[in-house]
Design a protein around this motif. Sequence first.
Motif, PDB file in Angstrom:
ATOM      1  N   GLN A  29       0.815  -1.221   0.000  1.00 50.70           N
ATOM      2  CA  GLN A  29       0.000   0.000   0.000  1.00 50.70           C
ATOM      3  C   GLN A  29       0.849   1.272   0.000  1.00 50.70           C
ATOM      4  O   GLN A  29       0.674   2.158   0.837  1.00 50.70           O
ATOM      5  N   GLY A  30       1.820   1.312  -0.893  1.00 54.02           N
ATOM      6  CA  GLY A  30       2.649   2.515  -1.035  1.00 54.02           C
ATOM      7  C   GLY A  30       3.679   2.714   0.062  1.00 54.02           C
ATOM      8  O   GLY A  30       4.312   3.772   0.130  1.00 54.02           O
ATOM      9  N   GLN A  31       3.832   1.751   0.930  1.00 52.99           N
ATOM     10  CA  GLN A  31       4.815   1.877   2.012  1.00 52.99           C
ATOM     11  C   GLN A  31       5.821   0.724   1.937  1.00 52.99           C
ATOM     12  O   GLN A  31       5.454  -0.417   1.618  1.00 52.99           O
ATOM     13  N   TRP A  32       7.073   1.041   2.235  1.00 49.81           N
ATOM     14  CA  TRP A  32       8.090  -0.002   2.406  1.00 49.81           C
ATOM     15  C   TRP A  32       8.098  -0.406   3.871  1.00 49.81           C
ATOM     16  O   TRP A  32       8.215   0.457   4.752  1.00 49.81           O
ATOM     17  N   LEU A  33       7.928  -1.685   4.133  1.00 47.84           N
ATOM     18  CA  LEU A  33       7.924  -2.192   5.516  1.00 47.84           C
ATOM     19  C   LEU A  33       9.240  -2.917   5.759  1.00 47.84           C
ATOM     20  O   LEU A  33       9.626  -3.803   4.989  1.00 47.84           O
ATOM     21  N   LEU A  34       9.926  -2.522   6.817  1.00 46.53           N
ATOM     22  CA  LEU A  34      11.231  -3.130   7.106  1.00 46.53           C
ATOM     23  C   LEU A  34      11.196  -3.806   8.471  1.00 46.53           C
ATOM     24  O   LEU A  34      10.874  -3.143   9.482  1.00 46.53           O
ATOM     25  N   ASP A  35      11.484  -5.089   8.486  1.00 41.61           N
ATOM     26  CA  ASP A  35      11.650  -5.818   9.747  1.00 41.61           C
ATOM     27  C   ASP A  35      13.134  -6.049   9.933  1.00 41.61           C
ATOM     28  O   ASP A  35      13.774  -6.705   9.104  1.00 41.61           O
ATOM     29  N   THR A  36      13.666  -5.480  11.001  1.00 37.61           N
ATOM     30  CA  THR A  36      15.128  -5.526  11.175  1.00 37.61           C
ATOM     31  C   THR A  36      15.460  -5.962  12.600  1.00 37.61           C
ATOM     32  O   THR A  36      14.579  -6.011  13.467  1.00 37.61           O
ATOM     33  N   THR A  37      16.729  -6.211  12.829  1.00 33.01           N
ATOM     34  CA  THR A  37      17.163  -6.577  14.180  1.00 33.01           C
ATOM     35  C   THR A  37      17.052  -5.388  15.140  1.00 33.01           C
ATOM     36  O   THR A  37      17.148  -5.562  16.346  1.00 33.01           O
ATOM     37  N   LEU A  38      16.855  -4.180  14.615  1.00 30.47           N
ATOM     38  CA  LEU A  38      16.705  -3.003  15.488  1.00 30.47           C
ATOM     39  C   LEU A  38      15.236  -2.609  15.667  1.00 30.47           C
ATOM     40  O   LEU A  38      14.940  -1.626  16.343  1.00 30.47           O
ATOM     41  N   GLY A  39      14.320  -3.329  15.028  1.00 27.32           N
ATOM     42  CA  GLY A  39      12.894  -2.995  15.156  1.00 27.32           C
ATOM     43  C   GLY A  39      12.238  -2.973  13.777  1.00 27.32           C
ATOM     44  O   GLY A  39      12.858  -3.330  12.776  1.00 27.32           O
ATOM     45  N   SER A  40      10.954  -2.543  13.752  1.00 26.76           N
ATOM     46  CA  SER A  40      10.200  -2.517  12.483  1.00 26.76           C
ATOM     47  C   SER A  40       9.922  -1.059  12.108  1.00 26.76           C
ATOM     48  O   SER A  40       9.531  -0.254  12.964  1.00 26.76           O
ATOM     49  N   PHE A  41      10.130  -0.740  10.837  1.00 24.89           N
ATOM     50  CA  PHE A  41      10.024   0.646  10.364  1.00 24.89           C
ATOM     51  C   PHE A  41       9.264   0.669   9.042  1.00 24.89           C
ATOM     52  O   PHE A  41       9.237  -0.331   8.325  1.00 24.89           O
ATOM     53  N   ARG A  42       8.656   1.822   8.738  1.00 24.25           N
ATOM     54  CA  ARG A  42       8.024   1.968   7.423  1.00 24.25           C
ATOM     55  C   ARG A  42       8.279   3.363   6.875  1.00 24.25           C
ATOM     56  O   ARG A  42       8.474   4.324   7.647  1.00 24.25           O
ATOM     57  N   ALA A  43       8.242   3.422   5.543  1.00 27.80           N
ATOM     58  CA  ALA A  43       8.441   4.718   4.867  1.00 27.80           C
ATOM     59  C   ALA A  43       7.971   4.582   3.423  1.00 27.80           C
ATOM     60  O   ALA A  43       8.054   3.499   2.850  1.00 27.80           O
ATOM     61  N   PRO A  44       7.517   5.677   2.820  1.00 24.25           N
ATOM     62  CA  PRO A  44       7.146   5.613   1.400  1.00 24.25           C
ATOM     63  C   PRO A  44       8.374   5.564   0.483  1.00 24.25           C
ATOM     64  O   PRO A  44       8.246   5.203  -0.675  1.00 24.25           O
ATOM     65  N   VAL A  45       9.539   5.958   1.005  1.00 27.62           N
ATOM     66  CA  VAL A  45      10.754   5.953   0.173  1.00 27.62           C
ATOM     67  C   VAL A  45      11.830   5.090   0.839  1.00 27.62           C
ATOM     68  O   VAL A  45      12.126   5.258   2.029  1.00 27.62           O
TER      69      VAL A  45
END
Length: 360
Positions: free
Chosen positions: A136-152
């Motif tokens: 839905q237009g967002q990049w979802l990142l699951d990482t060892t430092l936590g979960s983050f999202r951003a459109p870019v």
Amino acid sequence: MADYRPYDVVIVGAGPAGLALGSLLRPEYRVLVLERRALPIRSSPIGESLPGAAAVLLQRLNLMAAFRDAGHRERGAAVSVWDNDKPFWRDAIQDPAGPGWYLDRREFEQMLRRRAQDAGVTLGEGCKQVDIRHRQGQWLLDTTLGSFRAPVLVDATGRSGHLGRRLGLRRYADDPLLCLYSFLDQVAESQDATMRIQADARGWWYTVPLPHGQRVLAYHMDIDDPLSRQLLRRPDALLARAREHALLAEVLEGLAPARVRGRPAGTSLLEVDQLPKVGSGFLAIGDALLAFDPLASQGLFHSLASAASAAKAIESGLHQSLGAYQQEMQAVSQRYLWHLKASYQGPRRFSQEAFWQRRQ
Ligand SMILES: Cc1cc2nc3c(=O)[nH]c(=O)nc-3n(C[C@H](O)[C@H](O)[C@H](O)COP(=O)(O)OP(=O)(O)OC[C@H]3O[C@@H](n4cnc5c(N)ncnc54)[C@H](O)[C@@H]3O)c2cc1C
């Protein structure tokens, strides 16, 4: 999505490209830079020659004063034994952009890191694992430092182009060039400021004096040349081989061998026209987009320049400006590949040797 901390831009990779982009984006952007290593880096990376044309980019980053105070060395003439056996001199004074510098590379990267932090960038260091999805237009990142999202989302992971590869983007990387290098301690600060480049039957060398009494010696050869494995284990043999060339022997006199490291160094190029295929809001910059052969001495300049172009594209809205960014980067790649081919055609006396045949 509520579990994902929101940002406007997530950049993966805190090398020169990622840090420069983070610093150049407008302060109202919430920017996260994720880096695999613990920073600041302890050992100095290879890659120290910065052309004078980079001054404009350092000014744009508001870093010229800090850069001048950091003790980098002004470049001298480039002397090459390349097309034939006679040394060819190109004086730094002939470059209208100025002579350029030999960097204290660790200090250079620390300066960029401080600049990014002053600009309000959040740095997530020691981030060992990054999983990415586009929803839905967002990049979802699951990482060892936590979960983050951003459109870019920006790939600044260097030559590995880690994110692009994970997303299935093709890379052109068929040059098996290996760089073997040593940081040698100079007994006394050398007055010599020349960059020395020497072609031989199995590859090519360069050596330059670094700030703080060191000199780098690098030999570029084929990764599958059995000699590369021997030289990697034998610092004395690398130095002895370099000293067979008068141009290098002059400045290597009296220096002791030091640990030899190896790095892949051949051209590696993302196929830029594929960028829109992975979902909106994805960019690659620096080596993740185009990793230059060290013969070009352009990698750091390109890292800063592509970061500046990416910042402009992001701020004008990627849906409108991605095409212009792609076109610019395609033009850079084409010009570079043309010059590279011409350079490797120079040493005709070695045209029967496997290393040179592969590149002609
Ligand atoms: C032998 C050699 C000699 C060179 N000489 C010169 C020279 O004289 N002049 C010059 O201008 N350039 C030179 N270069 C090139 C120059 O070093 C690079 O162009 C420059 O470092 C690219 O910057 P970057 O930020 O794109 O990538 P990098 O400097 O490679 O930074 C990428 C960052 O991303 C991080 N990273 C990677 N994967 C992940 C991941 N999965 N998650 C999180 N973080 C990740 C890395 O740890 C690193 O910090 C040379 C390169 C080589 C190999």
